[in-house]
Design an enzyme around this catalytic site. Structure first.
Site, short mmCIF file in Angstrom:
data_model
loop_
_atom_site.label_atom_id
_atom_site.label_comp_id
_atom_site.label_asym_id
_atom_site.label_seq_id
_atom_site.Cartn_x
_atom_site.Cartn_y
_atom_site.Cartn_z
N LYS A 168 8.17 -3.68 2.86
CA LYS A 168 8.02 -5.04 1.92
C LYS A 168 8.87 -4.20 0.60
O LYS A 168 9.74 -5.14 0.01
CB LYS A 168 6.79 -5.40 1.70
CG LYS A 168 6.13 -6.18 2.67
CD LYS A 168 4.69 -6.75 2.44
CE LYS A 168 3.68 -5.70 2.07
NZ LYS A 168 3.33 -4.97 3.26
N ASN A 219 3.31 -8.25 -5.12
CA ASN A 219 2.34 -6.80 -4.65
C ASN A 219 2.96 -5.56 -4.92
O ASN A 219 2.35 -4.61 -4.74
CB ASN A 219 2.31 -7.22 -3.18
CG ASN A 219 1.32 -6.12 -2.47
OD1 ASN A 219 0.20 -6.14 -2.96
ND2 ASN A 219 1.62 -5.24 -1.70
N HIS A 251 -4.84 -3.66 8.60
CA HIS A 251 -5.88 -4.59 7.96
C HIS A 251 -6.74 -5.35 8.63
O HIS A 251 -6.98 -6.49 8.46
CB HIS A 251 -5.03 -5.20 6.77
CG HIS A 251 -4.19 -4.55 5.83
ND1 HIS A 251 -4.90 -3.50 4.88
CD2 HIS A 251 -2.81 -4.79 5.51
CE1 HIS A 251 -3.63 -3.10 4.54
NE2 HIS A 251 -2.50 -3.86 4.93
#
Length: 472
Positions: free
Chosen positions: A127, A150, A197
């Site tokens: 990302k 982020n 996650h």
């Protein structure tokens, strides 16, 4: 809650869940808009008390040591992205009919009329690099932009700041997307999907669904990974605006409505006239640094989003040439006696490590750390033929050792039990003993770093320092 004009906020009872990097700015902003803000926080340590004192001086109410109880009269919760959806606070909010937003949702709602559109990127890995490449391409086209979200630059600060932008390159995590129901990007990309996650999301399906929210309401392009069918499935399930297109990226020859690679050239068959017959050359593979396969995929995704925004082909080339990746992402440290030493400390999960291992032919692999519930059989089986040897460090190294015994029994393994600061130097010395000219010694741990190091940066720095000592 309306569009977020000041009149909407006057006297509204808003609870901010969590202090920290997103909670404190959210509380300040909401207080400044006239809301009655209460911050709740699980912890009650020195850092939390310091942050609380700063907010209380403004007139914000702060409750430390109780993040589970819904304050009376709450009309909206704004949560830190890391707070898990199964917390009692959110169950109480649902029972009371109180909406929950994340800081990204708040930023989206507070944008001014005519604000810069968002080109958004998510995925398990890649990302940050992709968003930075995208910003570099947009700048090369003369556009005012910033890599935000982020990546460490607060979206709240950007949407409320003085600086004016033409377009924003936005990195979004699955946590942030979970709490951003009304976000609607101009165009968006999901780079890849791999288990990560899962302790937070509860299941792979829930994790994928949160990633897929990035496509909701896209106007121009939903960019997906041809090699990762799950990303294309998310596009199919998304409710997009009329005329929005699915655009794939591939390391192979692209079909119509795809970007890909032909004879060392990055080409576009999506944003061209008569895409069934024509292709536009964008850049050479050598313009992408480093030119590892997964990084070329990142570049293609960035190019697709930039082209969706109308950027010319020359800006893609110039932006990729101008881009320098962050440290500890397949960074070449040194060549010693014909052996290349590469730091990919950022490879903190198996998916990232697999991409790194695929970039080299003959590898002495330094791996291990905190597994975060991961298993290593698939990674080792896929990479076995490339491995010259392995040096294992960290708390969960036995999991990797066992996978090597099952799938690569002929590969010599050094198992280092020590976790002190000298462990990395010894790992590097052992790797040198195993390596032959033409090999790459690759730090791609496939694990988190916190058992031995403060973060992956410190782990990468320890590796690079040990390699320099070896060279000296």
């Amino acid at each position: 809650m309306g569009s977020g004009q000041v009149t909407d906020w006057q006297g509204k009872n808003v609870t901010v869940a969590g202090l920290g990097v997103s909670g404190v700015p959210a509380a300040r902003v909401l207080h400044g808009l006239g809301a009655k803000v209460t911050v709740v926080n699980d912890g009650d340590d020195a850092r939390a008390r310091e942050q609380a004192a700063g907010l209380e001086a403004l007139g914000v109410t702060v409750r430390l040591g109780d993040g589970d109880t819904l304050p009376d009269g709450t009309e909206l919760i704004v949560t830190a992205p890391g707070w898990r959806p199964d917390k009692p606070l959110f169950a109480a909010a649902e029972a009371a009919g109180v909406p929950v937003w994340g800081d990204v949702e708040l930023a989206w709602r507070l944008r001014r009329p005519g604000a810069a559109p968002w080109l958004a990127v998510t995925g398990t890995n890649g990302k940050t690099t992709t968003v930075q490449m995208l910003a570099s391409i947009l700048r090369a086209a003369g556009l005012r932009t910033e890599a935000v979200g982020n990546i460490g630059v607060s979206l709240l600060d950007v949407v409320l700041g003085e600086e004016e932008y033409d377009v924003l390159a936005v990195e979004l995590s699955s946590y942030q997307l979970h709490w951003a129901p009304s976000l609607r990007a101009h165009s968006a990309a999901v780079l890849n999907l791999a288990p990560d996650h899962l302790d937070w999301h509860g299941s792979m399906e829930a994790y994928a669904a949160d990633k897929g929210r990035i496509y909701e309401g896209n106007r121009v392009a939903c960019v997906y990974n041809v090699a990762d069918k799950a990303t294309e499935d998310l596009v199919r399930e998304a409710d997009v605006e009329e005329g929005c297109r699915a655009v794939g990226f591939t390391l192979g020859t692209p079909g119509p409505s795809q970007l890909g690679v032909v004879e060392g050239i990055l080409v576009d068959r999506a944003f061209v006239e008569d895409r069934h017959r024509n292709a536009q050359e964008l850049a050479e593979v050598s313009d992408v640094r480093p030119a590892a396969p997964h990084n070329i995929a990142n570049a293609l995704a960035a190019a697709a989003l930039a082209r969706a925004y109308g950027v010319p082909a020359s800006a893609v080339r110039d932006g990729l040439r101008a881009f320098t990746p962050d440290a500890h992402r397949i960074a070449h440290v040194a060549d010693l006696d014909g052996v290349a030493w590469v730091d990919d400390s950022k490879a903190t999960n198996t998916h990232a490590a697999a991409a790194s291992l695929a970039a080299y032919e003959s590898i002495v692999w330094i791996a291990g750390g905190l597994a975060k519930g991961a298993t290593f059989d698939e990674l080792v089986a896929d990479s076995a033929k490339r491995l010259r040897g392995a040096v294992l460090i960290g708390r969960d190294r036995a999991l990797i050792r066992e996978a090597l015994a099952r799938h690569a029994p002929e590969v010599p393994v050094v198992d280092l039990g020590r976790t002190d600061t000298g462990a990395m130097l010894q790992a590097v010395q052992e790797a040198r003993r195993l390596a032959r000219p033409g090999d790459t010694v690759l730090l791609a741990p496939a694990c988190a770093s916190m058992d031995m190091f403060a973060n992956y940066n410190k782990r990468g720095e320890a590796f690079a320092q040990a390699v320099r000592e070896l060279g000296a």
